[in-house]
Design a protein around this motif. Structure first.
Motif, PDB file in Angstrom:
ATOM      1  N   VAL A 119       0.822   3.162  -8.648  1.00 46.10           N
ATOM      2  CA  VAL A 119      -0.236   2.161  -8.628  1.00 46.10           C
ATOM      3  C   VAL A 119      -0.629   1.865 -10.062  1.00 46.10           C
ATOM      4  O   VAL A 119      -1.008   2.773 -10.797  1.00 46.10           O
ATOM      5  N   THR A 135      -8.016   3.792  -3.283  1.00 48.50           N
ATOM      6  CA  THR A 135      -7.858   5.238  -3.164  1.00 48.50           C
ATOM      7  C   THR A 135      -7.621   5.850  -4.537  1.00 48.50           C
ATOM      8  O   THR A 135      -8.185   6.891  -4.876  1.00 48.50           O
ATOM      9  N   HIS A 136      -6.800   5.182  -5.335  1.00 44.79           N
ATOM     10  CA  HIS A 136      -6.441   5.690  -6.659  1.00 44.79           C
ATOM     11  C   HIS A 136      -7.661   5.764  -7.579  1.00 44.79           C
ATOM     12  O   HIS A 136      -7.932   6.808  -8.183  1.00 44.79           O
ATOM     13  N   MET A 194      -0.012   8.918  -7.286  1.00 46.91           N
ATOM     14  CA  MET A 194      -0.163   7.478  -7.445  1.00 46.91           C
ATOM     15  C   MET A 194      -0.062   7.014  -8.887  1.00 46.91           C
ATOM     16  O   MET A 194       0.045   5.820  -9.141  1.00 46.91           O
ATOM     17  N   THR A 220      -8.284   2.554 -13.815  1.00 43.98           N
ATOM     18  CA  THR A 220      -8.077   3.926 -13.359  1.00 43.98           C
ATOM     19  C   THR A 220      -7.487   4.780 -14.478  1.00 43.98           C
ATOM     20  O   THR A 220      -7.925   5.915 -14.695  1.00 43.98           O
ATOM     21  N   ARG A 234      -4.504   1.294  -1.354  1.00 43.86           N
ATOM     22  CA  ARG A 234      -3.988   2.286  -2.297  1.00 43.86           C
ATOM     23  C   ARG A 234      -4.672   2.185  -3.661  1.00 43.86           C
ATOM     24  O   ARG A 234      -4.990   3.187  -4.276  1.00 43.86           O
ATOM     25  N   TRP A 235      -4.918   0.983  -4.127  1.00 40.83           N
ATOM     26  CA  TRP A 235      -5.588   0.813  -5.420  1.00 40.83           C
ATOM     27  C   TRP A 235      -6.992   1.415  -5.368  1.00 40.83           C
ATOM     28  O   TRP A 235      -7.443   2.035  -6.319  1.00 40.83           O
ATOM     29  N   TRP A 279     -13.144   8.208  -0.790  1.00 35.98           N
ATOM     30  CA  TRP A 279     -11.728   8.598  -0.905  1.00 35.98           C
ATOM     31  C   TRP A 279     -11.154   8.930   0.464  1.00 35.98           C
ATOM     32  O   TRP A 279     -10.077   8.473   0.822  1.00 35.98           O
ATOM     33  N   ASP A 298      -3.351  13.429  -5.044  1.00 31.05           N
ATOM     34  CA  ASP A 298      -3.323  11.974  -4.842  1.00 31.05           C
ATOM     35  C   ASP A 298      -3.279  11.239  -6.186  1.00 31.05           C
ATOM     36  O   ASP A 298      -2.523  10.292  -6.356  1.00 31.05           O
ATOM     37  N   VAL A 299      -4.104  11.698  -7.113  1.00 31.78           N
ATOM     38  CA  VAL A 299      -4.145  11.065  -8.431  1.00 31.78           C
ATOM     39  C   VAL A 299      -2.770  11.125  -9.074  1.00 31.78           C
ATOM     40  O   VAL A 299      -2.243  10.120  -9.545  1.00 31.78           O
TER      41      VAL A 299
END
Length: 146
Positions: free
Chosen positions: A110, A76-77, A106, A115, A73-74, A63, A102-103
């Motif tokens: 995203v 990271t998500h 996004m 996810t 970004r995808w 992360w 962050d979750v």
């Protein structure tokens, strides 16, 4: 079933070889095979072996390596979602609070069915003893996921 030691040795060898192997002759499709990806995959192996603390450490490493990189970004998500799931499992509230922002941010930006599936399972079983601020954010994610 592979032992933890064997799995770690395999990933350490892959990490070492990867670090030494980048050249201009590499196929273009290999762009995603990097330290971040190795960390997340090692995290999945640790998770599968039942070593949640090690899995969390690996997911957080991945992360951190992907944060702030727009083209990731995808990644990271989904990695943040996995880190959130693992941090709740092991009672690492500070780690959960680090990634939940962050979750949440996004979630509407995203689109990822995988996810969202991880997050739905995560918020379906909110631990009772977590800090109220974290509980509130998890409830908000549950509401947003519908």
């Amino acid at each position: 079933m592979p032992s933890t030691r064997h799995a770690r040795n395999v990933f350490d060898k892959a990490r070492s070889e990867l670090t030494e192997s980048f050249t201009h002759r590499d196929p273009s499709w290999t762009w995603w095979v990097d330290q971040r990806e190795l960390a997340v995959q090692r995290g999945h192996v640790h998770d599968g072996l039942g070593h949640s603390h090690d899995a969390l450490r690996d997911m957080l490493e991945s992360w951190e390596l992907s944060r702030g990189k727009e083209h990731l970004r995808w990644a990271t998500h989904i990695t943040a979602a996995n880190a959130l799931r693992l941090s709740l499992r092991v009672g690492a509230w500070q780690e959960a609070e680090r990634v939940i922002a962050d979750v949440h941010q996004m979630l509407g930006e995203v689109s990822s069915g995988r996810t969202e599936s991880i997050l739905r399972r995560t918020v379906a079983e909110i631990p009772r003893n977590i800090p109220s601020t974290l509980s509130g954010e998890l409830e908000q994610i549950r509401t947003e996921l519908g």
